[in-house]
Every structure is written in C-alpha cells, then in structure tokens.
Design a protein around this motif. Sequence first.
Motif, PDB file in Angstrom:
ATOM      1  N   GLY A 246       0.816  -1.221   0.000  1.00 35.44           N
ATOM      2  CA  GLY A 246       0.000   0.000   0.000  1.00 35.44           C
ATOM      3  C   GLY A 246       0.847   1.267   0.000  1.00 35.44           C
ATOM      4  O   GLY A 246       0.534   2.236  -0.706  1.00 35.44           O
ATOM      5  N   GLU A 247       1.939   1.278   0.800  1.00 36.44           N
ATOM      6  CA  GLU A 247       2.819   2.445   0.833  1.00 36.44           C
ATOM      7  C   GLU A 247       3.460   2.671  -0.529  1.00 36.44           C
ATOM      8  O   GLU A 247       3.570   3.812  -1.009  1.00 36.44           O
ATOM      9  CB  GLU A 247       3.905   2.246   1.892  1.00 36.44           C
ATOM     10  CG  GLU A 247       3.393   2.237   3.327  1.00 36.44           C
ATOM     11  CD  GLU A 247       3.005   3.635   3.795  1.00 36.44           C
ATOM     12  OE1 GLU A 247       3.405   4.627   3.150  1.00 36.44           O
ATOM     13  OE2 GLU A 247       2.271   3.728   4.797  1.00 36.44           O
ATOM     14  N   GLY A 248       3.890   1.529  -1.121  1.00 34.78           N
ATOM     15  CA  GLY A 248       4.494   1.678  -2.451  1.00 34.78           C
ATOM     16  C   GLY A 248       3.506   2.221  -3.470  1.00 34.78           C
ATOM     17  O   GLY A 248       3.850   3.069  -4.299  1.00 34.78           O
ATOM     18  N   GLU A 249       2.298   1.723  -3.424  1.00 39.35           N
ATOM     19  CA  GLU A 249       1.284   2.208  -4.354  1.00 39.35           C
ATOM     20  C   GLU A 249       0.959   3.671  -4.096  1.00 39.35           C
ATOM     21  O   GLU A 249       0.761   4.450  -5.039  1.00 39.35           O
ATOM     22  CB  GLU A 249       0.026   1.337  -4.220  1.00 39.35           C
ATOM     23  CG  GLU A 249      -1.103   1.710  -5.165  1.00 39.35           C
ATOM     24  CD  GLU A 249      -0.734   1.451  -6.618  1.00 39.35           C
ATOM     25  OE1 GLU A 249      -1.421   2.000  -7.501  1.00 39.35           O
ATOM     26  OE2 GLU A 249       0.245   0.714  -6.874  1.00 39.35           O
ATOM     27  N   ARG A 250       0.917   4.052  -2.787  1.00 40.83           N
ATOM     28  CA  ARG A 250       0.652   5.462  -2.469  1.00 40.83           C
ATOM     29  C   ARG A 250       1.760   6.362  -3.022  1.00 40.83           C
ATOM     30  O   ARG A 250       1.488   7.410  -3.642  1.00 40.83           O
ATOM     31  CB  ARG A 250       0.553   5.629  -0.960  1.00 40.83           C
ATOM     32  CG  ARG A 250       0.134   7.022  -0.526  1.00 40.83           C
ATOM     33  CD  ARG A 250       0.386   7.247   0.942  1.00 40.83           C
ATOM     34  NE  ARG A 250       1.818   7.219   1.227  1.00 40.83           N
ATOM     35  CZ  ARG A 250       2.341   7.508   2.425  1.00 40.83           C
ATOM     36  NH1 ARG A 250       1.540   7.798   3.424  1.00 40.83           N
ATOM     37  NH2 ARG A 250       3.649   7.472   2.606  1.00 40.83           N
TER      38      ARG A 250
END
Length: 307
Positions: A234-238
């Motif tokens: 999720g952090e990477g996608e954000r």
Amino acid sequence: MNGSILRVGALILVGLVAVLLYAGTFVVQQTQSAIVLQFGRVRTIATAPGLYFKLPAPFETVTFLDNRILDLDLPSQEIIASDQKRLVVDAFTRYRISDPLKFYQAVNSIPRANSQLASIVNGNVRSVLAEASFTAMVRTDRSRLMSRIRDDVNREAARFGMTVVDVRLRRVDLPAANSQAVFQRMQTERQREAAEARALGAQQAQEIRARADRDSTVIVAEAQRRSDEVRGEGEGERNRVFAEAFGKDPEFFAFYRSMQAYEASIKPGDTRMVLSPDTPFFRFFNGPQAQRDAGATTTVPAAPARP
C-alpha cells in the motif's frame, strides 16, 4: 331286662366294629405315600391318594412319607479354590422321595435323610469347587458348577431313594479378614489407576496447550508478515500515485510538501524555531508570487514522514 341287655350288647358291638374300622383303615393324602408294616416288615406301599385297609395295630402299622419337594439348608463351609483362595460357601438343596421303599429301608425318616444328604452334598460341593477358580464360581461358570454338583449328588442319593431337584450356591465369598484385605488392595489399585489417568490427562492437556500456543504464534506471525506485506504494497502504491500526480505539476508538489512540513513542524503551544533569515522554508508565507520569484532552482524541503 332281656331287652336292656340286648341293647347294651348291640351298642358294645357297634362300638367294637367302629373301633376295628378306625384301626383297620387309613387315608393317603395327595402329598403323601404310605408304607404298611406287618410286625416291622414292609407288606405294601400305597402311593395313590385314597382310603386303604389294614389289620389293626399292633399287627400292622402305617408310616407316612412326604411326596413334596423338601428343602435342606446346609451349614457354611470353607473350601480352597483352584487358585488357592480360601472361600466361604453357603449352599442349599431341594429334593424329593422318589422310591418310598428304598428310602424307608435306607434312612427310615426325613431327619436321618437330611443328615445323610447333607454329608453327600457337602462332600460334592467341596470336591467340585476345589477344581474351579474364584472367578468361575462367582461370575463365569457358576451354573455349570451347580449342575455338576447336582448330578454327582443324584448318583449317590439314588441308593437312598431320593432325587435331588436342585443344588444352589447361595453365597460364595472370601472370609471376613480376606475380604477386607482384598478390598484394601482393590482400593489401592483403583487409586493408582486414577493417579495414572490424571497424570496422562495432565500430559495430554500440556501437549494440547503447547500445540495451541505454537499454532497461535505461527498464525500471529503469519498474519503480521502478511500485514507488513500488504502495508508495504500500500505504501508503495501510495508513493507511486503521489509521484505520478505530483510529477504533472512540480509547483503544486512543492507547495503541498511545504504545507506538510509546516503542519509537522509547527505544533500548537510551541512555535519556536532557529532558522536562517534567508531560509526558503517559509517562502510561501510571502504569497504564491514568492515561489515563482524563487525559481525552479530552489530545493523544496522534504516533509516529515507520516506516522
């Protein structure tokens, strides 16, 4: 006068006839058989119920015998079983007179018959049970043992004119002292079995708890790992979305990052900072035109990482 003598003589004659009839007859009931004795010698035997005639005593006498099934209780006796256990045996028997003549000639009366039969039954009980174990007498083979005793007793009782209908073992038990010792041994054995069962249960419970704790740890660790993976994704996608969005307008990106930095650094109740007067950190405090004047060479400060 002569008439009175005749009447008295007639009365005497009638009385003598009545006495002779009474003394010369006997009745056999349905439950009896009768032996007619002539001077102690057996003259005849009456087994059917009805009225019979005989010579008056002392020429002939009648002995009655009971045809019904008779009970005989035997005294308790101690025997040693095949497994070397001392046992107290209490038995009883039921018999009937099958041959009145042989019975009378052999034992003459029921009390003597009871005494003779008691000796026979006790001897056979002792000899038969001595070959059996305590478990066989009490549980597994009791009926067969009683039938064997009855058959053995019948073979001996036949010469006395008696037939044994049944022999029963009322009680087969250990002596009082032995019973107490056996009870204590059984109690100790049951306590030992109970302790073993509790120990086995505690061991199994410990194994189940350890297995459950291990499975719980593995499940929690696997969930934490999966959570970290999902959070990282999720952090990477954000970050990808932010980079893609902010790359389309660098000025907005610089403005947005500066707003984040202001929010993270300026806390309510403590706004003190030590900065250079020409720091670009507060460039947006002078309005949007200040950012345009600063030019693209100005480095935008990084906002503090979001918790």
